[in-house]
Write an enzyme that holds these catalytic residues in place. Sequence first.
Site, short mmCIF file in Angstrom:
data_model
loop_
_atom_site.label_atom_id
_atom_site.label_comp_id
_atom_site.label_asym_id
_atom_site.label_seq_id
_atom_site.Cartn_x
_atom_site.Cartn_y
_atom_site.Cartn_z
CG HIS A 261 -1.75 -1.15 1.47
ND1 HIS A 261 -2.88 -1.39 0.73
CD2 HIS A 261 -1.66 -2.17 2.35
CE1 HIS A 261 -3.45 -2.50 1.16
NE2 HIS A 261 -2.74 -2.99 2.13
C1 BDR Z 1 -2.35 0.92 5.66
O1 BDR Z 1 -2.46 0.42 6.98
C2 BDR Z 1 -1.22 -0.01 7.45
O2 BDR Z 1 -1.31 -1.26 8.07
C3 BDR Z 1 -0.28 -0.01 6.26
O3 BDR Z 1 1.03 0.34 6.68
C4 BDR Z 1 -0.87 1.01 5.34
O4 BDR Z 1 -0.40 2.30 5.66
C5 BDR Z 1 -3.14 0.03 4.73
O5 BDR Z 1 -4.47 0.03 5.10
#
Ligand code: BDR
Length: 330
Positions: A261
């Site tokens: 992500h």
């Molecule tokens: C986001 O949530 C976190 O767990 C990850 O680092 C990312 O920023 C994804 O939903």
Amino acid sequence: MQRILIDTDPGVDDALALFLALKSPELRVEAITSVSGNVHVEQATQNVLTILGVLELDEVPIVAKGEAQPLVKPLVTAAHVHGEDGLGNISTLRNADGSPRYLPADTEISSTPGVALILEMARHYPDELVVVALGPLTNIAKAIRTDPVSMRRLRNIVVMGGAFEEYGNVTTTAEFNIFVDPHAAQDVFNFGVPVHIAPLDATNQVVLTGERLHAEIAGRRDSVSQFLKDSTVACMEFYRQHVWSRRSLQANIETDGIHIHDALPIGILTHPAYFESVDAYVQVETEGNLTNGMTIADLREEPQPQHPKARVCVKVEAETFLTHFFERIR
Ligand code: BDR
Ligand code: CA
């Protein structure tokens, strides 16, 4: 060259984003601020130093510790996804001689708190600084509340967060970064500085499979490849057990791997042609019980002229981006 400040809660995918940013010649990372999210801010700050240690940089950006608690809600973390230490439990790994495999970069944490550093940077680089937010938006919202005049001089805020036409990853309706601090997100989206959002709708399009990862790092002995191998084991297992088992039922696809992500906002800055975005008026549900932390926007319509406009990324050339990612981090 774009000057950026990265606000982050590492997190395995935050680490990949930091690698990509610090290896992108189009960007100059002026500072990194930590925030509570995937792990508590104390651990998140240590993780930033560990990630910088892996990169063995000649010039290390300023690192400052940010906020420990969301604006209103009690903190929720994601150790079940990223491991107890937030980096796939790499802190437990030892070399043959018993010494820790991963050591922090040899740098001091700034004595300036994260929010104050964001403001200092915004004042120092007016109309130039881009803030990249890879965790809950607590630090950014606090900086806006403290000194909106300085924060108006940011060029842009790029955010990984939200889910629009996609299920959330914490609840049905909410993505993690927004769920942890919905009040902060609402403040940031309504502030008026241009915001570019990479929501799950886009980030879920990029899947780093175990097979791909191992092919990319096979035979490599550098510290970044070793880190990728070590830090992703726990995440891969989490996705296998909790994400793909459900999605394969819905979409009838068999796969494995993880989403990366937080790397997408970095790509949006350096290679915008890989991404498609639409203008939208984005609001955050801060009160709802079933919908707490939900991001709401009508992606079908142009927003009304009186509303603050965000760009929402809806599509990414996933394969091109992954290839680019591995070319850069080598
Ligand atoms: C986001 O949530 C976190 O767990 C990850 O680092 C990312 O920023 C994804 O939903
Ligand atoms: Ca993150």
